[in-house]
Design a protein around this motif. Structure first.
Motif, PDB file in Angstrom:
ATOM      1  N   TYR A 190       0.725  -0.968   0.075  1.00  0.00           N
ATOM      2  CA  TYR A 190      -0.102  -0.160   0.135  1.00  0.00           C
ATOM      3  C   TYR A 190       0.841   1.318   0.090  1.00  0.00           C
ATOM      4  CZ  TYR A 190      -3.753   3.194   1.352  1.00  0.00           C
ATOM      5  OH  TYR A 190      -4.955   3.832   1.230  1.00  0.00           O
ATOM      6  N   GLY A 191       0.634   2.031  -0.895  1.00  0.00           N
ATOM      7  CA  GLY A 191       1.392   3.245  -0.980  1.00  0.00           C
ATOM      8  C   GLY A 191       2.810   3.334  -1.702  1.00  0.00           C
ATOM      9  N   ASP A 192       3.125   2.080  -2.438  1.00  0.00           N
ATOM     10  CA  ASP A 192       4.209   1.819  -3.247  1.00  0.00           C
ATOM     11  C   ASP A 192       4.116   2.683  -4.618  1.00  0.00           C
ATOM     12  OD1 ASP A 192       6.102   0.936  -4.950  1.00  0.00           O
ATOM     13  OD2 ASP A 192       6.242  -1.087  -4.143  1.00  0.00           O
ATOM     14  N   SER A 193       4.538   3.767  -4.711  1.00  0.00           N
ATOM     15  CA  SER A 193       4.199   4.700  -5.909  1.00  0.00           C
ATOM     16  C   SER A 193       4.968   4.014  -7.084  1.00  0.00           C
ATOM     17  CB  SER A 193       4.854   6.038  -5.714  1.00  0.00           C
ATOM     18  OG  SER A 193       6.256   5.880  -5.485  1.00  0.00           O
ATOM     19  N   LYS A 194       6.208   3.224  -6.893  1.00  0.00           N
ATOM     20  CA  LYS A 194       6.366   2.706  -8.252  1.00  0.00           C
ATOM     21  C   LYS A 194       5.732   1.742  -8.973  1.00  0.00           C
ATOM     22  CE  LYS A 194      10.839   0.666 -10.038  1.00  0.00           C
ATOM     23  NZ  LYS A 194      12.086  -0.121  -9.540  1.00  0.00           N
ATOM     24  N   GLU A 195       5.231   0.864  -8.108  1.00  0.00           N
ATOM     25  CA  GLU A 195       4.209  -0.306  -8.688  1.00  0.00           C
ATOM     26  C   GLU A 195       3.105   0.346  -9.217  1.00  0.00           C
ATOM     27  OE1 GLU A 195       4.693  -3.442  -8.917  1.00  0.00           O
ATOM     28  OE2 GLU A 195       6.686  -3.283  -8.165  1.00  0.00           O
ATOM     29  N   LEU A 196       2.633   1.533  -8.287  1.00  0.00           N
ATOM     30  CA  LEU A 196       1.256   2.079  -8.554  1.00  0.00           C
ATOM     31  C   LEU A 196       1.254   2.714  -9.807  1.00  0.00           C
ATOM     32  CD1 LEU A 196       0.110   3.490  -5.271  1.00  0.00           C
ATOM     33  CD2 LEU A 196      -1.385   1.869  -6.613  1.00  0.00           C
ATOM     34  N   LEU A 197       2.525   3.221 -10.204  1.00  0.00           N
ATOM     35  CA  LEU A 197       2.873   4.021 -11.594  1.00  0.00           C
ATOM     36  C   LEU A 197       2.690   3.021 -12.561  1.00  0.00           C
ATOM     37  CD1 LEU A 197       5.081   6.902 -10.652  1.00  0.00           C
ATOM     38  CD2 LEU A 197       2.758   7.105 -11.447  1.00  0.00           C
ATOM     39  N   GLY A 198       3.507   1.836 -12.408  1.00  0.00           N
ATOM     40  CA  GLY A 198       3.724   0.668 -13.220  1.00  0.00           C
ATOM     41  C   GLY A 198       2.379   0.364 -13.730  1.00  0.00           C
ATOM     42  N   GLY A 199       1.334   0.140 -13.000  1.00  0.00           N
ATOM     43  CA  GLY A 199      -0.083  -0.283 -13.137  1.00  0.00           C
ATOM     44  C   GLY A 199      -0.885   0.854 -14.029  1.00  0.00           C
ATOM     45  N   GLU A 200      -0.340   2.112 -13.799  1.00  0.00           N
ATOM     46  CA  GLU A 200      -1.229   3.083 -14.872  1.00  0.00           C
ATOM     47  C   GLU A 200      -0.749   3.236 -16.224  1.00  0.00           C
ATOM     48  OE1 GLU A 200      -3.472   5.876 -12.894  1.00  0.00           O
ATOM     49  OE2 GLU A 200      -3.526   3.394 -12.807  1.00  0.00           O
ATOM     50  N   GLY A 201       0.179   2.661 -16.696  1.00  0.00           N
ATOM     51  CA  GLY A 201       0.492   2.490 -18.092  1.00  0.00           C
ATOM     52  C   GLY A 201       1.478   3.871 -18.527  1.00  0.00           C
TER      53      GLY A 201
ATOM     54  N   GLY B 115     -16.587  12.559 -21.586  1.00  0.00           N
ATOM     55  CA  GLY B 115     -15.899  12.587 -22.732  1.00  0.00           C
ATOM     56  C   GLY B 115     -15.320  11.415 -23.499  1.00  0.00           C
ATOM     57  N   LYS B 116     -14.458  11.720 -24.534  1.00  0.00           N
ATOM     58  CA  LYS B 116     -13.957  10.490 -25.260  1.00  0.00           C
ATOM     59  C   LYS B 116     -12.866  10.031 -24.337  1.00  0.00           C
ATOM     60  CE  LYS B 116     -15.862  10.705 -29.449  1.00  0.00           C
ATOM     61  NZ  LYS B 116     -16.701   9.439 -29.979  1.00  0.00           N
ATOM     62  N   GLY B 117     -12.988   8.773 -24.300  1.00  0.00           N
ATOM     63  CA  GLY B 117     -11.763   8.131 -23.385  1.00  0.00           C
ATOM     64  C   GLY B 117     -11.617   6.669 -23.694  1.00  0.00           C
ATOM     65  N   ARG B 118     -10.734   5.950 -22.889  1.00  0.00           N
ATOM     66  CA  ARG B 118     -10.628   4.615 -22.811  1.00  0.00           C
ATOM     67  C   ARG B 118     -10.527   3.839 -21.523  1.00  0.00           C
ATOM     68  NH1 ARG B 118      -5.110   3.793 -22.560  1.00  0.00           N
ATOM     69  NH2 ARG B 118      -3.813   5.709 -22.680  1.00  0.00           N
ATOM     70  N   PRO B 119     -10.708   2.581 -21.548  1.00  0.00           N
ATOM     71  CA  PRO B 119     -10.830   2.083 -20.041  1.00  0.00           C
ATOM     72  C   PRO B 119      -9.387   1.821 -19.436  1.00  0.00           C
ATOM     73  CG  PRO B 119     -11.922   0.603 -21.621  1.00  0.00           C
ATOM     74  CD  PRO B 119     -11.174   1.635 -22.573  1.00  0.00           C
ATOM     75  N   GLY B 120      -9.286   2.073 -18.010  1.00  0.00           N
ATOM     76  CA  GLY B 120      -8.063   1.859 -17.423  1.00  0.00           C
ATOM     77  C   GLY B 120      -7.820   0.379 -17.362  1.00  0.00           C
ATOM     78  N   TRP B 121      -6.614  -0.035 -17.233  1.00  0.00           N
ATOM     79  CA  TRP B 121      -6.080  -1.610 -17.310  1.00  0.00           C
ATOM     80  C   TRP B 121      -6.884  -2.437 -16.104  1.00  0.00           C
ATOM     81  CZ3 TRP B 121      -1.182  -3.894 -14.681  1.00  0.00           C
ATOM     82  CH2 TRP B 121      -1.204  -5.130 -14.878  1.00  0.00           C
ATOM     83  N   HIS B 122      -7.167  -1.845 -14.927  1.00  0.00           N
ATOM     84  CA  HIS B 122      -7.608  -2.851 -13.797  1.00  0.00           C
ATOM     85  C   HIS B 122      -9.173  -2.950 -13.959  1.00  0.00           C
ATOM     86  CE1 HIS B 122      -3.776  -1.780 -12.388  1.00  0.00           C
ATOM     87  NE2 HIS B 122      -4.133  -0.564 -12.243  1.00  0.00           N
ATOM     88  N   ILE B 123      -9.805  -2.088 -14.363  1.00  0.00           N
ATOM     89  CA  ILE B 123     -11.460  -1.925 -14.560  1.00  0.00           C
ATOM     90  C   ILE B 123     -11.859  -3.180 -15.486  1.00  0.00           C
ATOM     91  CG2 ILE B 123     -11.549  -0.302 -16.450  1.00  0.00           C
ATOM     92  CD1 ILE B 123     -13.657  -0.438 -13.172  1.00  0.00           C
ATOM     93  N   GLU B 124     -11.088  -3.231 -16.397  1.00  0.00           N
ATOM     94  CA  GLU B 124     -11.688  -4.232 -17.396  1.00  0.00           C
ATOM     95  C   GLU B 124     -11.835  -5.656 -16.910  1.00  0.00           C
ATOM     96  OE1 GLU B 124      -7.899  -6.438 -19.626  1.00  0.00           O
ATOM     97  OE2 GLU B 124      -7.659  -4.312 -19.727  1.00  0.00           O
ATOM     98  N   CYS B 125     -11.156  -6.331 -16.106  1.00  0.00           N
ATOM     99  CA  CYS B 125     -11.200  -7.460 -15.300  1.00  0.00           C
ATOM    100  C   CYS B 125     -12.379  -7.446 -14.531  1.00  0.00           C
ATOM    101  CB  CYS B 125     -10.177  -7.872 -14.590  1.00  0.00           C
ATOM    102  SG  CYS B 125      -8.696  -8.461 -15.686  1.00  0.00           S
ATOM    103  N   SER B 126     -12.357  -6.384 -13.803  1.00  0.00           N
ATOM    104  CA  SER B 126     -13.558  -6.348 -12.814  1.00  0.00           C
ATOM    105  C   SER B 126     -14.946  -6.607 -13.512  1.00  0.00           C
ATOM    106  CB  SER B 126     -13.440  -5.001 -11.922  1.00  0.00           C
ATOM    107  OG  SER B 126     -12.385  -5.014 -11.028  1.00  0.00           O
ATOM    108  N   VAL B 127     -14.880  -5.695 -14.448  1.00  0.00           N
ATOM    109  CA  VAL B 127     -16.345  -5.773 -15.328  1.00  0.00           C
ATOM    110  C   VAL B 127     -16.529  -6.662 -16.137  1.00  0.00           C
ATOM    111  CG1 VAL B 127     -17.450  -4.450 -17.163  1.00  0.00           C
ATOM    112  CG2 VAL B 127     -16.047  -3.093 -15.578  1.00  0.00           C
ATOM    113  N   MET B 128     -15.633  -7.589 -16.760  1.00  0.00           N
ATOM    114  CA  MET B 128     -15.879  -8.747 -17.481  1.00  0.00           C
ATOM    115  C   MET B 128     -16.261  -9.955 -16.657  1.00  0.00           C
ATOM    116  SD  MET B 128     -13.317  -8.209 -20.773  1.00  0.00           S
ATOM    117  CE  MET B 128     -12.054  -7.953 -20.192  1.00  0.00           C
ATOM    118  N   ALA B 129     -15.313 -10.188 -15.528  1.00  0.00           N
ATOM    119  CA  ALA B 129     -15.538 -11.186 -14.640  1.00  0.00           C
ATOM    120  C   ALA B 129     -16.984 -10.872 -13.968  1.00  0.00           C
ATOM    121  CB  ALA B 129     -14.371 -11.128 -13.513  1.00  0.00           C
ATOM    122  N   SER B 130     -17.362  -9.792 -13.554  1.00  0.00           N
ATOM    123  CA  SER B 130     -18.668  -9.540 -12.959  1.00  0.00           C
ATOM    124  C   SER B 130     -19.626  -9.663 -13.944  1.00  0.00           C
ATOM    125  CB  SER B 130     -18.611  -8.180 -12.321  1.00  0.00           C
ATOM    126  OG  SER B 130     -17.877  -7.880 -11.319  1.00  0.00           O
TER     127      SER B 130
END
Length: 751
Positions: free
Chosen positions: A290-301, A337-352
């Motif tokens: 929790y709070g690991d900025s390097k890992e969090l940034l890596g997940g943002e793309g 506005g015009k946009g695209r999904p974040g990486w993490h949200i895709e799995c939550s939505v499709m699995a659900s």
């Protein structure tokens, strides 16, 4: 009175019966990453298991890291479905919208356009030089040592080819040679040149079809690789690009529930608020991160790690659910506005969408724990308002290459296609089965050699049992033979191994221990067969067949055997016809005929015919993929083995025989040399025995006996006594030699 006496008599005559106490059958436990321990597996809906697995991000060739995850998941899935008989719904996603895909697709498009725009050689060299300046600055600030080494390697290659192109131009070499060098420069400089072009021209890419073309191609290649590895296809496959409307609705509800906010057209999840709310906690899988900025940034793309993007967040711990699209990026409509999904949200939505508000099993690679899977959990539980979106999280271990980290970004990965050129899909699967699915696996020649040896030993057992089954009656009185101690012992070991295998599979699907038990069962079968043959008794057909069928069945469950054959690894022709069933009757007839010929030849001592029979066995049949083993006093054993294996065995045997021959000649020569030395020793006069040892003695008496050592010191009496004894022994040998010479001379004179 009489009636009551009769009733009592009946009660006394009834036998006492009680059920056996027995042993408790172990229940399936799975190692749950959420609790970091093994938990009894209890599906939520009876026998049905809802299973979601994180699929690949399709922007490049699938590699052995993918094989590590998807073969492991395939084994787990097959065991749950085919061994424990669960009704499994297996859902897997394809990530076809992602920062890596966008960058790769855009750069590939720009590089193709650049290569075809007709730039001169000097313009190309100038552009590459500018691209390398940017690349070098990036390399100098790279903190990851492995990545920096990879970048340095690219820089050296570019420098070398640039030099070659300059030389080719200066020397006026033929244009086709210059063009070949130019093409090679574009290849080795594709990364720095692609980054340079993308930085300058990304906003000019307006054709969204290029962002679909790249992932569709690599998804197709991924499915081909999975088929080649015998990985079962998902029951339900979901693609991010097909779920954008559902993702927008999902994100809106998270906002409505108070756990997300809009900022400059993007939407971010507020981790602090979620973690502080009742009934929720963030980073369940890796709370220490929790709070690991390097890992969090890596997940943002990569495309979102910019100052303007980062400034949109209320907290560095927040992560993107929806990303506002910039020029040169694909876009979908949304309330923000015009946009695209974040990486993490895709799995939550499709699995659900497929599995509902709570999933039994969620699988993925170890490196996805944080932030990806922790973010998935937070999003879904914020959406549903629960605290149990996933019941069992299973993570496969890392894969290393000869002990080193493997990564696409480091360009040290081995593609699945490359691995399959060296090893079979079965051998790769056996290598994974011989290791725990949740531990790190090292892909190396040693690892694969263990798998090949395992395959070879099991296959040899299968071939032996098949031959026994073919050569003994399958029905009637002769098909059943009495069980003696050997059969009872083998059956007891069979039962023990089956029980141990069940216990191992219940222990979080421990295939490593299971494979050890199967190996022990093969060993026990081989010992039994050898003992029976040494006693010139036929092995029990039914018992051995039962063991071989069981081992085959278990390997089928693991996906290591694809055919419907009850025993062994399949041998098929190009038309998928069972080769064994087709040719074995003819081979059996030939072997019987050959044995009859050998019998007559032995009786009549016709050595030439016996040599011809051996030649057919050792030279002809191996080239046809047939191993024929002569067993003294018994029918010959026939085994179908692939030609390459038999030829390797033949060459190994030849080398071993040559080694034995050379060793025999060496020993013989040593004996001859020793004999010659002894003969030479006999011919030496005793007075010369010590005179040659100048390194030991410096003075001798008139008989040649040493009197002083090499330093000039007089020898002690004890040493003189020992030397005198040796002198006497040599004197006797020499006198015997003289007598033999004299005797030979007299004998020659008389003749």
């Amino acid at each position: 009175m009489a009636a009551s006496q009769d009733a009592g008599k009946v009660r006394r005559m009834q036998p006492h019966w009680a059920p056996p106490t027995g042993t408790q059958v172990p229940r399936l436990k799975l190692y749950n990453s959420l609790t970091r321990q093994k938990e009894v597996f209890i599906p939520q809906c009876g026998n049905k298991v809802a299973w979601y697995s994180c699929g690949p991000t399709v922007y490049d060739a699938s590699h052995m890291g993918h094989a590590r995850s998807y073969i492991s998941f395939d084994i787990l899935r097959r065991v749950l479905h085919d061994y424990f008989n669960y009704d499994v719904l297996y859902v897997m996603n394809i990530t076809d919208i992602d920062d890596k895909i966008i960058k790769r697709a855009r750069q590939s498009h720009l590089l193709e356009s650049y290569a075809s725009n007709g730039k001169s050689h000097s313009e190309l060299l100038q552009d590459v030089a500018q691209a390398m300046q940017v690349f070098t600055k990036k390399m100098e600030t790279e903190e990851d040592a492995d990545k920096r080494t990879m970048q340095q390697s690219i820089a050296e290659k570019v420098k070398q080819v640039v030099c070659e192109l300059n030389v080719a131009i200066e020397e006026g070499r033929p244009e086709d040679a210059i063009q070949a060098t130019r093409k090679r420069l574009l290849e080795v400089a594709c990364d720095p040149l692609g980054e340079w072009l993308d930085a300058a021209l990304s906003a000019t890419v307006t054709d969204n079809s290029i962002f679909n073309k790249l992932p569709r191609f690599w998804e197709g290649e991924f499915h081909k690789d999975m088929t080649a590895l015998n990985v079962l296809p998902a029951d339900c496959l979901t693609r991010v690009s097909e779920y954008c409307p559902e993702i927008v609705e999902y994100v809106q509800k998270i906002i409505d529930n108070g756990f997300a906010y809009e900022s400059n057209g993007s939407v971010y999840f507020t981790t602090d608020m979620f973690d502080r709310s009742s009934g929720h906690s963030y980073a369940k899988l890796v709370p220490e991160a929790y709070g690991d900025s390097k890992e969090l940034l890596g997940g943002e793309g990569d495309l979102c790690i910019t100052e303007d993007r980062l400034s949109e967040k209320r907290s560095p711990n927040d992560f993107a659910l929806w990303k506002a699209s910039k020029p040169g990026e694909p876009a979908w409509d949304s309330p923000w506005g015009k946009g695209r999904p974040g990486w993490h949200i895709e799995c939550s939505v499709m699995a659900s969408s497929i599995c509902g508000e709570s999933i039994d099993i969620h699988t993925g690679g170890f490196d996805l724990k944080f932030p990806h899977h922790d973010n998935e959990l937070a999003q879904a539980e914020a959406y549903f308002g629960n605290d149990h979106w996933v019941r069992y999280f299973l993570h496969t271990g890392h894969l290393t290459i000869a002990g080193c980290k493997m990564s696409k970004s480091l360009k040290n990965f081995i593609t699945i296609k490359e691995a399959l050129q060296q090893y079979s899909a079965r051998q790769l699967r056996l290598a994974f089965l011989l290791h725990s699915w949740k531990d790190t696996l090292d892909y190396s020649s040693n690892t694969m050699e263990l798998a090949i040896q395992y395959e070879r030993s099991v296959n040899e057992f299968f071939l032996t049992v098949k031959d026994i089954v073919r050569s003994t009656p399958s029905s009637g009185v002769e098909a059943f033979s009495k069980w003696n101690d050997a059969e009872k012992d083998l059956d007891a070991k069979f039962h023990e191994r089956r029980s141990a295998i069940h216990e191992a599979l219940c222990d979080s699907v421990d295939t490593r221990t299971t494979m050890d038990h199967l190996r022990e069962l093969v060993s026990a079968g081989n010992v039994y067969i050898r003992g029976r043959r040494e006693g010139k008794q036929p092995p029990n057909r039914a018992l051995l067949k039962g063991i071989a069928v069981y081992i085959t069945h278990m390997l089928k469950i693991f996906g290591a055997i694809e055919s419907e054959d009850p025993i062994g690894f399949p041998l098929t022709t190009e038309g998928s016809q069972n080769l064994e069933e087709t040719v074995m009757p003819y081979l059996t007839a030939f072997a019987d005929f050959r044995e009859g010929v050998r019998k007559v030849a032995r009786e009549q001592k016709v050595v030439a015919i016996l040599e011809q029979c051996d030649s057919v066995r050792d030279e002809v049949l191996p080239n046809l993929g047939v191993r024929l083993e002569d067993v003294e006093g018994q029918v010959a054993t026939l085994k179908l083995v692939d030609k390459e294996t038999l030829l390797r065995e033949k060459e190994t045997k030849r080398q071993e025989e040559e080694k034995k021959r050379l060793e025999k000649e060496r020993r013989k020569q040593e004996q001859l040399d020793a004999q010659a030395a002894r003969e030479a020793q006999k011919r030496m006069p005793p007075w010369d025995l010590f005179r040659s040892e100048k390194d030991k003695y410096s003075a001798f008496d008139d008989k040649g006996m040493p009197t002083h050592d090499v330093t000039g010191k007089e020898l002690p009496k004890s040493a003189t006594k020992k030397l005198a004894k040796l002198y006497q022994q040599q004197e006797k040998k020499y006198n015997d030699y003289l007598k033999s010479v004299d005797s030979n001379q007299k004998e020659n004179a008389s003749t």
